[in-house]
Design a protein around this motif. Structure first.
Motif, short mmCIF file in Angstrom:
data_model
loop_
_atom_site.label_atom_id
_atom_site.label_comp_id
_atom_site.label_asym_id
_atom_site.label_seq_id
_atom_site.Cartn_x
_atom_site.Cartn_y
_atom_site.Cartn_z
N VAL A 1 3.40 -4.46 -10.87
CA VAL A 1 3.74 -3.82 -12.20
C VAL A 1 3.27 -2.55 -12.58
N ALA A 2 1.93 -2.34 -12.22
CA ALA A 2 1.16 -1.00 -12.39
C ALA A 2 1.89 0.25 -11.54
N GLY A 3 2.22 -0.30 -10.26
CA GLY A 3 3.03 0.72 -9.48
C GLY A 3 2.16 1.97 -9.04
N ASN A 4 2.70 3.01 -9.56
CA ASN A 4 2.28 4.29 -8.86
C ASN A 4 0.81 4.63 -9.69
N LYS B 1 -7.40 6.94 -3.89
CA LYS B 1 -7.89 6.73 -2.78
C LYS B 1 -8.64 5.52 -2.62
N ASP B 2 -8.73 5.05 -3.88
CA ASP B 2 -9.52 3.53 -3.91
C ASP B 2 -8.62 2.41 -3.94
N MET B 3 -7.33 2.74 -3.80
CA MET B 3 -6.29 1.81 -4.12
C MET B 3 -5.98 0.78 -3.07
N LEU C 1 -6.98 -3.22 -3.24
CA LEU C 1 -6.10 -4.49 -2.75
C LEU C 1 -6.54 -5.35 -1.51
N LEU C 2 -7.29 -4.52 -0.75
CA LEU C 2 -7.97 -5.48 0.41
C LEU C 2 -9.01 -6.34 -0.29
N LEU C 3 -9.87 -6.09 -0.98
CA LEU C 3 -10.96 -6.79 -1.62
C LEU C 3 -10.42 -7.64 -2.70
N GLY C 4 -9.26 -7.43 -3.57
CA GLY C 4 -8.90 -8.21 -4.55
C GLY C 4 -9.25 -7.81 -5.93
N ASP D 1 5.82 2.88 -2.07
CA ASP D 1 4.45 2.88 -1.38
C ASP D 1 4.12 1.81 -0.45
N VAL D 2 4.07 1.84 0.91
CA VAL D 2 4.09 1.01 1.79
C VAL D 2 3.00 0.20 1.57
N VAL D 3 1.64 0.68 1.41
CA VAL D 3 0.51 0.16 1.12
C VAL D 3 0.31 -1.07 -0.02
N LEU D 4 0.97 -0.53 -1.14
CA LEU D 4 1.29 -1.20 -2.19
C LEU D 4 2.14 -2.40 -2.11
N GLN D 5 3.05 -2.04 -1.30
CA GLN D 5 4.22 -3.32 -1.13
C GLN D 5 3.62 -4.43 -0.03
N LEU D 6 2.71 -4.11 0.82
CA LEU D 6 2.31 -4.93 1.57
C LEU D 6 1.08 -5.74 1.25
#
Length: 310
Positions: free
Chosen positions: A160-163, A168-170, A174-177, A226-231
């Motif tokens: 929802v937040a999107g862009n 650099k910390d996104m 995402l990986l750590l939740g 954004d591929v990273v965000l979508q995955l």
């Protein structure tokens, strides 16, 4: 000399010692990293929600089978898996009575009323999640902030937040939740570890998750997302590894699994990019679950030496 007899039996002729109980236990083990991660992120409430959904699923299955005078199959751990996956589709703030309703829908309505394990038309946890989302949308989107009081609500999930979340910390977040969401969509690392375990133990085939995730990656890149965000946000990893690979509701041929995964990716991206919902995994899975029998028929291997279709 002892004579040897030719034993002729019906197929299948190639067997192993795999059992439903063993497969379900592997899924439970694969879900443990995500359970630990959600507990660290959201606190003991995550354990409570998971415990309630698991207990409710097991209880409803046992009670239904006793009332209907059927064998009680709770020992195969399929109800435990349904309870865990259902919990991972719920926010930590969910009232427990709503979680119990979801368990009832998953076990009694989606599973037992259609004949039990092996006869359900859709993933039971998925159907339970969709019913709760439609009936209790406000409660299902009341997400908690990580590492804060359980009553503090996040303004938006990463999708929802999107862009506005870009930076650099996104990827690390995402990986750590380190963001709001349901229990099973926060820590991507935990879900990936569980998926690798399922593939390594041959509990699932890699065809579905790889084709599903790969399709979302390619379409996101082509369509300027954004591929990273979508995955690594939303329910993609949970759906790809733990829900799309359900034995009953996924294709049994390799070609069918690839088609299934690609179609899941396409539908997910259409809903995410062009629909009015940020997430599209659940409805993509439900639609493709309904189409699995047709995919199986169209991709079924023709018997060697069999007559050609007229």
């Amino acid at each position: 000399m002892e004579s040897k007899k030719l034993i002729v039996t019906a197929s299948p002729h190639i067997t192993n010692h795999t059992s439903t109980r063993g497969l379900m236990l592997n899924v439970c083990i694969a879900l443990l990293p995500a359970l630990v991660a959600s507990t660290l992120i959201f606190g003991a409430r995550a354990l409570l929600v998971t415990g309630v959904t698991v207990a409710a699923c097991v209880g409803f299955e046992a009670l239904y089978c006793v009332v209907m005078k059927k064998p009680v199959p709770v020992g195969d751990f399929s109800a435990v898996v349904t309870g865990m996956i259902l919990a991972f589709n719920l926010p930590a703030t969910i009232p427990l009575w709503i979680a119990i309703i979801g368990a009832f829908v998953a076990i009694v309505v989606a599973k037992q009323l259609f004949g039990g394990l092996g006869f359900n038309f859709a993933n039971p946890a998925l159907l339970g999640r969709i019913v709760l989302f439609i009936g209790f949308a406000g409660r299902m989107t009341a997400y908690a902030f990580p590492q804060t009081d359980i009553d503090a609500l996040a303004s938006a999930t990463p999708l929802v937040a999107g862009n506005s979340m870009a930076g650099k910390d996104m990827l690390l977040q995402l990986l750590l939740g380190a963001h709001g969401g349901v229990l099973g969509e926060t820590c991507a690392v935990a879900l990936i570890l569980g998926g690798i375990y399922l593939i390594a133990t041959k509990t699932i085939s890699a065809a579905i998750p790889l084709s599903y995730i790969g399709t979302v990656a390619v379409l996101s890149l082509v369509l300027g997302q954004d591929v990273v965000l979508q995955l690594f946000s939303g329910g993609l990893l949970l759906g790809a590894f733990f829900m799309a690979t359900d034995y009953v509701t996924s294709p049994f041929t390799f070609t069918g699994r690839i088609v299934y995964g690609v179609c899941l990716g396409v539908i997910t991206c259409i809903i995410r990019f062009y629909g009015n919902m940020a997430e599209g995994v659940s409805f993509a899975l439900l639609l493709m679950n309904l189409l699995v029998p047709y995919i199986n028929d169209l991709t079924r291997q023709k018997p060697l030496g069999g007559a050609k279709a007229k």
